[in-house]
Design an enzyme around this catalytic site. Structure first.
Site, short mmCIF file in Angstrom:
data_model
loop_
_atom_site.label_atom_id
_atom_site.label_comp_id
_atom_site.label_asym_id
_atom_site.label_seq_id
_atom_site.Cartn_x
_atom_site.Cartn_y
_atom_site.Cartn_z
N GLU A 225 0.80 -1.37 -0.10
CA GLU A 225 0.05 -0.03 -0.01
C GLU A 225 0.95 1.41 -0.24
O GLU A 225 2.01 1.58 0.53
CB GLU A 225 -0.98 -0.06 1.38
CG GLU A 225 -1.57 1.28 1.56
CD GLU A 225 -1.95 1.41 3.00
OE1 GLU A 225 -1.42 0.74 3.79
OE2 GLU A 225 -2.97 2.25 3.31
N ASP B 292 -0.37 -1.02 6.32
CA ASP B 292 -0.01 -0.48 7.65
C ASP B 292 -1.09 -1.18 8.71
O ASP B 292 -2.07 -1.74 8.28
CB ASP B 292 -0.51 1.18 7.54
CG ASP B 292 0.71 1.71 7.01
OD1 ASP B 292 1.90 1.16 6.50
OD2 ASP B 292 0.44 2.99 6.22
N ASP C 277 -3.00 -0.04 10.56
CA ASP C 277 -4.10 1.04 10.97
C ASP C 277 -5.27 0.80 10.11
O ASP C 277 -5.38 -0.28 9.64
CB ASP C 277 -3.66 2.54 10.64
CG ASP C 277 -3.35 2.94 9.15
OD1 ASP C 277 -3.46 1.93 8.54
OD2 ASP C 277 -2.68 3.84 9.04
N ASP D 46 -6.80 2.29 7.79
CA ASP D 46 -6.58 2.23 6.10
C ASP D 46 -6.29 0.85 5.86
O ASP D 46 -6.46 0.47 4.81
CB ASP D 46 -5.74 3.61 5.64
CG ASP D 46 -6.60 4.73 6.00
OD1 ASP D 46 -7.83 4.75 6.21
OD2 ASP D 46 -6.10 5.86 5.75
#
Ligand code: 0RA
Length: 643
Positions: A428, A501, A503, A505
């Site tokens: 990503e 990641d 997180d 997202d």
């Protein structure tokens, strides 16, 4: 409690040899000695109670995981017979627990015993693989008990009291010298018992986990049977008609139960069971269902002028778009085929299911014209989309044939050519992609950076997906086509690794990609080629000390403990919490997340398609409420989610 001395006769010695064989090769009887095999012990005991329920004598099953991983299973059936068995000269109850495969032969058999697969191996296998088993039976006015250790009788069946009730209670402790672990996973057991309750209309199943401080429990009883099952599967979906279409009938001694409900989704979710076993590979019952469905809808559409003669027929796949269906059949001597022995082979079942669907479904459509119309409108638009997808796919194919390189421009490929040794990181973001390109071992590691917002495949039809500029690079890089054309033998990488990641997202993109693989490249997941990279959450650093990376909060605690033992104070150590992959330089990314020697990869499994579909539907669907609830409850699936 008195001990019962007894000598072993010829029969008993044979028995002991039988159970010894089970202990020597447990995998042959229960599949494996992992947690999966461990769960099988419980299913085995519960299946016997379900048989008693199917025979019409048991209405309730009570299952407990007691402290110390002791399992207790109690039913209110007739109780296992206690009298001396003429052949073995010991009680029938003891016979059932000590003679291999005795279960079916000693009565109480609903007639639908399973001959293939892993179920139905009998209580004696559980006995052989347990440190101890205690069986308590209530019948004939008494309470009777017997005990075993590692398959050997240590207390023969004897009367311990009076009772007017009937039933059987089994408690056992699995053998820790055989199983890798004795830690039952409550959620897995609960899921299976819910399934059994759906499949056995009216049977009440209670399950409790008493190992922790606060007991966890659930109770299942579905008067609606498979109708309730389909409602459950569709609970987060938008329905095309309010209540499932329901068929229940026995023909030629084959009981069949089917529930169908269409949703606005584009996927097809059909689950099939034979004698309560999930037939993941389908078989003759599924075949009969599909044929019946296709014929009924085409006939209805023609007869009511929804489809003109010149239009040709709707294809089966058009008619199954958005369908949720569960099919359950009971077969006396099932033949199980296929790789995992979960494909029904009995050929007579096709015709039975087909004619039943023909009759019941055409009646339903005649009586519910508005439902018929809603479903057929969807089928027709599915058929148009399929045609558009075919053209799009052909375009992709032609483009590939014309261009010298069929690989996406952003892909940094590896030099090694043997796919089995190669891996592709789908990364990503461009900055993380840049670090990954510099940090990788270019001999066998390829990098494909993705950027921007990804298409939500749950809400898109195939034609849109083939043309999507974010997914096309993934399709081309994997190199094995898509959907019905997907050919696992053509994959260009043995490992397809999603690196995102830790997180929200990252979790989002991970789920989107997994949904895509699940729907359009399912064999890739089934074959174990899809992985999740696990980047570290923290870095600990101190002058003169080698950096320490921690992947979980437990890791972090552990690291601080070890440092304390070396006399290094917590306050003197710098702690960095990684927010994203982009914060790592190429070398750090290699050390922590890409180096096969040190990295942590999570293999994506698809053992339970029902669970997966639920995850994807909840995470991808329109309903925000269940999504939040799910993420909170299932934090382990959506690892390190920053919410
Ligand atoms: C054989 C015969 C009969 C009951 C059972 C087996 C039986 C087995 C299990 C295993 C778990 N729970 C069970 N409940 C019943 C009954 C025969 C009779 O009473 O005529």
């Amino acid at each position: 409690m008195e001990k019962y001395e007894h000598k072993y006769g010829a029969e008993q010695i044979q028995v002991l040899e039988g159970l010894e064989a089970v202990r020597k090769r447990p995998g042959m009887y229960i599949g494996s000695v992992s947690v999966r095999g461990l769960h099988h012990l419980v299913y085995e005991i519960v299946d016997n109670c379900v048989d008693e329920a199917l025979a019409g004598y048991c209405t309730e099953i009570d299952i407990k995981i007691e402290p110390g991983n002791i399992i207790s299973v109690e039913d209110n059936g007739r109780g296992i017979p206690v009298e001396i068995h003429p052949k073995t000269k010991i009680s029938t109850a003891e016979t059932v627990y000590t003679v291999l495969h005795a279960g079916g032969k000693f009565g109480g058999d609903s007639g639908y015993k399973v001959s293939g697969g892993l179920h139905g191996v009998g209580a004696s296998v559980v006995n052989a693989l347990s440190t101890w088993v205690e069986v308590t039976i209530q019948r004939d006015g008494g309470i009777f008990q017997m005990k075993f250790e590692r398959g050997k009788t240590v207390e023969k069946l004897h009367r311990i009291g009076d009772s007017k009730k009937t039933g059987t209670k089994v408690r056992f402790l699995a053998d820790d010298t055989i199983f890798e672990t004795l830690e039952y996973e409550y959620s897995v057991l609960e899921e299976r018992f819910r399934e059994i309750a759906f499949l056995t209309k009216g049977l009440k199943i209670k399950v409790q986990d008493l190992r922790g401080e606060a007991p966890v429990k659930a109770e299942f009883c579905f008067e609606g049977g498979l109708k309730s099952f389909v409602e459950y599967l569709n609970k987060n979906k938008e329905k095309l008609h309010p209540s499932p279409i329901y068929i229940e009938k026995t023909e030629s001694e084959v009981p069949v139960e089917i529930a169908i409900q269409y949703t606005t989704a584009y996927s097809e979710n059909i689950y099939t069971f034979v004698n309560n076993i999930n037939t993941i590979e389908g078989g003759t019952h599924l075949e009969g269902f599909k044929r019946g469905l296709t014929k009924v809808f085409n006939d209805y559409a023609k007869a009511h002028n929804i489809l003109k003669e010149k239009d040709g027929n709707l294809q089966g796949e058009d008619i199954r778009e958005g369908i949720t269906a569960v099919i359950s059949v009971k077969v006396k001597e099932p033949q199980f085929e296929g790789q995992t022995k979960t494909k029904l082979g009995n050929s007579n079942v096709t015709g039975i299911v087909q004619s039943m669907v023909n009759e019941a479904l055409s009646n339903f459509l005649e009586e519910n014209p508005s439902v018929a119309k809603a479903i057929l409108e969807k089928c027709i638009s599915a058929s148009r989309a399929r045609e558009a997808a075919r053209k799009a796919r052909e375009l992709v194919r032609r483009k590939n044939a014309l261009e010298s390189s069929t690989l996406p421009g952003k892909l940094a490929d590896c030099s090694e050519k043997d796919a089995q040794n190669c891996e592709v990181y789908i990364v990503e973001g461009d900055s993380a992609g840049g670090s990954a390109k510099q940090g990788r071992d270019r001999r066998f590691q390829a990098i494909l950076p993705l950027w921007g917002k990804m298409l939500n495949v749950e809400k898109s039809r195939a034609d849109k997906i083939y043309n999507n500029d974010k997914l096309q690079p993934v399709i081309l890089a994997v190199g094995a086509g898509i959907g019905a054309d997907f050919d696992i033998s053509k994959i260009r990488y043995g490992k397809v690794i999603i690196m995102a990641d830790a997180d929200v997202d990252g979790a989002h993109i991970r789920t989107l990609l997994l949904t895509f693989f699940f729907r359009y490249m399912r064999p890739l997941i089934e074959n174990g080629n899809v992985y999740l990279a696990q980047p570290p959450l923290y870095k600990l650093s101190k002058k003169g000390m080698k950096d320490i990376y921690c992947y979980t909060d437990e890791d972090l605690d552990q690291a601080f403990k070890q440092l304390a033992e070396k006399g290094i104070e917590r306050e003197s150590v710098g702690i960095q919490r990684y927010k994203g992959l982009g914060e790592m330089n190429p070398e750090q990314l290699w050390d922590t997340t890409m180096n096969p020697e040190t990295r942590i990869l999570i293999k994506v499994k698809l053992e339970d398609a029902i669970k997966a579909d639920e995850i994807f539907t909840i995470l991808m669907g329109d309903d925000i409420g269940p999504r939040r609830e799910f993420i909170e409850q299932n934090a382990k699936y959506v690892k390190n989610l920053d919410i």
